[in-house]
Design a protein around this motif. Structure first.
Motif, PDB file in Angstrom:
ATOM      1  N   LEU A 158      45.075  31.665  51.205  1.00 60.42           N
ATOM      2  CA  LEU A 158      45.048  32.558  50.052  1.00 60.42           C
ATOM      3  C   LEU A 158      43.727  32.339  49.330  1.00 60.42           C
ATOM      4  N   THR A 159      42.996  33.413  49.018  1.00 62.57           N
ATOM      5  CA  THR A 159      41.678  33.230  48.411  1.00 62.57           C
ATOM      6  C   THR A 159      41.293  34.400  47.517  1.00 62.57           C
ATOM      7  N   LYS A 160      40.405  34.121  46.584  1.00 65.38           N
ATOM      8  CA  LYS A 160      39.670  35.131  45.830  1.00 65.38           C
ATOM      9  C   LYS A 160      38.215  35.170  46.273  1.00 65.38           C
ATOM     10  N   GLY A 161      37.850  34.362  47.256  1.00 65.05           N
ATOM     11  CA  GLY A 161      36.456  34.199  47.634  1.00 65.05           C
ATOM     12  C   GLY A 161      36.043  35.075  48.806  1.00 65.05           C
ATOM     13  N   THR A 162      34.857  35.655  48.709  1.00 67.61           N
ATOM     14  CA  THR A 162      34.318  36.466  49.797  1.00 67.61           C
ATOM     15  C   THR A 162      33.719  35.607  50.907  1.00 67.61           C
ATOM     16  N   LEU A 163      33.506  34.326  50.630  1.00 67.14           N
ATOM     17  CA  LEU A 163      32.893  33.435  51.621  1.00 67.14           C
ATOM     18  C   LEU A 163      33.754  33.290  52.875  1.00 67.14           C
ATOM     19  N   ILE A 182      46.323  35.637  56.309  1.00 67.10           N
ATOM     20  CA  ILE A 182      45.315  35.690  55.256  1.00 67.10           C
ATOM     21  C   ILE A 182      45.819  36.603  54.144  1.00 67.10           C
ATOM     22  N   SER A 183      45.650  36.177  52.918  1.00 65.52           N
ATOM     23  CA  SER A 183      45.958  37.014  51.773  1.00 65.52           C
ATOM     24  C   SER A 183      44.860  36.845  50.736  1.00 65.52           C
ATOM     25  N   VAL A 184      44.478  37.957  50.112  1.00 68.11           N
ATOM     26  CA  VAL A 184      43.453  37.961  49.076  1.00 68.11           C
ATOM     27  C   VAL A 184      44.124  38.299  47.755  1.00 68.11           C
ATOM     28  N   SER A 185      43.713  37.611  46.699  1.00 65.91           N
ATOM     29  CA  SER A 185      44.300  37.812  45.377  1.00 65.91           C
ATOM     30  C   SER A 185      43.457  38.790  44.564  1.00 65.91           C
ATOM     31  N   VAL A 186      44.084  39.902  44.172  1.00 63.96           N
ATOM     32  CA  VAL A 186      43.446  40.903  43.314  1.00 63.96           C
ATOM     33  C   VAL A 186      44.518  41.419  42.356  1.00 63.96           C
ATOM     34  N   GLY A 187      44.473  40.980  41.113  1.00 60.06           N
ATOM     35  CA  GLY A 187      45.509  41.363  40.162  1.00 60.06           C
ATOM     36  C   GLY A 187      45.228  42.654  39.418  1.00 60.06           C
ATOM     37  N   PHE A 188      43.944  43.053  39.391  1.00 54.03           N
ATOM     38  CA  PHE A 188      43.533  44.230  38.622  1.00 54.03           C
ATOM     39  C   PHE A 188      42.132  44.592  39.074  1.00 54.03           C
ATOM     40  N   VAL A 189      41.689  45.790  38.744  1.00 53.86           N
ATOM     41  CA  VAL A 189      40.357  46.236  39.170  1.00 53.86           C
ATOM     42  C   VAL A 189      39.432  46.537  37.998  1.00 53.86           C
ATOM     43  N   GLU A 190      39.896  46.349  36.774  1.00 51.94           N
ATOM     44  CA  GLU A 190      39.063  46.622  35.608  1.00 51.94           C
ATOM     45  C   GLU A 190      38.006  45.531  35.425  1.00 51.94           C
ATOM     46  N   HIS A 191      36.755  45.933  35.325  1.00 52.41           N
ATOM     47  CA  HIS A 191      35.661  44.966  35.233  1.00 52.41           C
ATOM     48  C   HIS A 191      35.669  44.199  33.921  1.00 52.41           C
TER      49      HIS A 191
END
Length: 346
Positions: A158-163, A182-191
């Protein structure tokens, strides 16, 4: 680039070694802009495969964490409390005092070769992110993945990293011989929200590019939509925008997780809230009056909304039997929440 040794003598090294549960400690700083203000404690750990407390309640029993502390600096991170076990600060210290288990790949390879090891699933990223910025300097994950590949040992990340894309070839090799999730963590898309609550992470769209790339290369990747932050990231239009972006990335599933505030994280998050959104402090105190979790009715509402949006955009929620469900160590799921899911790795 310059490394400066900060260790101030054998007495400190011996004391640190005992504190870190390691055979040696070297403390360094890295004189580059991306690591300015960060201290690295390089240790030779004694163990690397850890059994999860309360493993009988978990869908996995074993974890590997090559780092402690995390430069992602997420204000809500539940793992902050673990820094107190090392007599380190759980606020800024968690973000800037990073423990690096420099011998992790060798330790893991020896562990997997042991006759006592039965090849159980190993989860990574359940405490702090193994693809945080420090990984770009230390490069521990290629050796870890190679060891798991060579022993055909199932694992998930599980990661938030693009590496993680650096290790794409290794992941494909491992997936050819064992189960890899593999799972990627994305809780929201607002910058604006991202920049304040996850200041050390890649932007949400870059993380979704990771999902897209992995999927295009034959590695199915799910998204943990976490955390959904009450009153800041839970409006219907925000949920819709996030699920739409997740669907466009080709994710195999989306699993929502409402913000939970365990001790250590709660104090740090509430301090941040008081500085940035003081009008929400009382609302949070009421919403989280019963403990670390938002009320069940709120969690059910968010789960229902996200699953309905996922169906609308053509992706399905993680389902039992189709996903490997991961919960954070010592973090039991609240009763009656659908699936009781805390982290889901596919």
């Amino acid at each position: 680039m310059r490394w400066e040794n900060l260790a101030d003598g054998p007495s400190r090294q011996v004391a640190d070694a005992a504190l870190f549960g390691a055979d040696a400690v070297t403390t360094r700083t890295f004189d580059t802009p991306e690591f300015r203000g960060i201290t690295f404690h390089e240790i030779r750990a004694r163990t690397i495969v850890n059994r999860v407390p309360g493993a009988s309640r978990m869908p996995f029993e074993w974890t590997v964490n090559p780092y402690r502390g995390c430069t992602h600096a997420c204000v809500y991170c539940f793992a902050r409390k673990t820094h107190s076990y090392l007599d380190l600060d759980t606020g800024l210290g968690f973000d800037s005092q990073i423990v690096v288990k420099v011998n992790a790949p060798d330790l893991l390879r020896r562990h997997l070769a042991s006759r006592r090891w039965q090849g159980q699933h190993i989860a990574m990223g359940t405490n702090v992110d193994c693809y945080q910025r420090a990984e770009g300097r230390y490069g521990l994950m290629p050796g870890i993945i190679a060891a798991l590949r060579d022993h055909a040992n199932p694992f998930s990340i599980l990661t938030k990293g693009t590496l993680i894309l650096r290790d794409l070839d290794l992941l494909r090799q491992a997936a050819a011989v064992t189960d890899v999730g593999i799972s990627v963590s994305v809780g929201f898309v607002e910058h604006e929200l991202w920049r304040t609550v996850e200041p050390g992470t890649p932007a949400p769209e870059r993380r979704l590019d990771v999902v897209r790339t992995l999927t295009e290369h034959g590695i199915g990747c799910g998204v943990l939509m976490a955390p959904v932050i009450p009153f800041l990231g839970d409006r219907p239009e925000q949920l819709r925008a996030t699920v739409r972006a997740i669907a466009a990335s080709g994710a195999t599933s989306v699993t929502p997780l409402v913000l939970h505030l365990r001790p250590g994280a709660r104090e740090w998050f509430m301090d941040w809230l008081a500085q940035h959104h003081p009008y929400l402090v009382r609302r949070y105190e009421r919403l989280y009056a019963e403990g670390a979790y938002a009320p069940k009715w709120y969690q059910r509402r968010i789960t229902r909304q996200v699953h309905e949006l996922a169906e609308e955009f053509g992706i399905g929620p993680a389902r039992a039997g189709a996903a490997r469900r991961i919960r954070a160590p010592e973090d039991p799921a609240p009763a009656d929440v659908p699936g009781g899911t805390q982290l889901t790795l596919l």
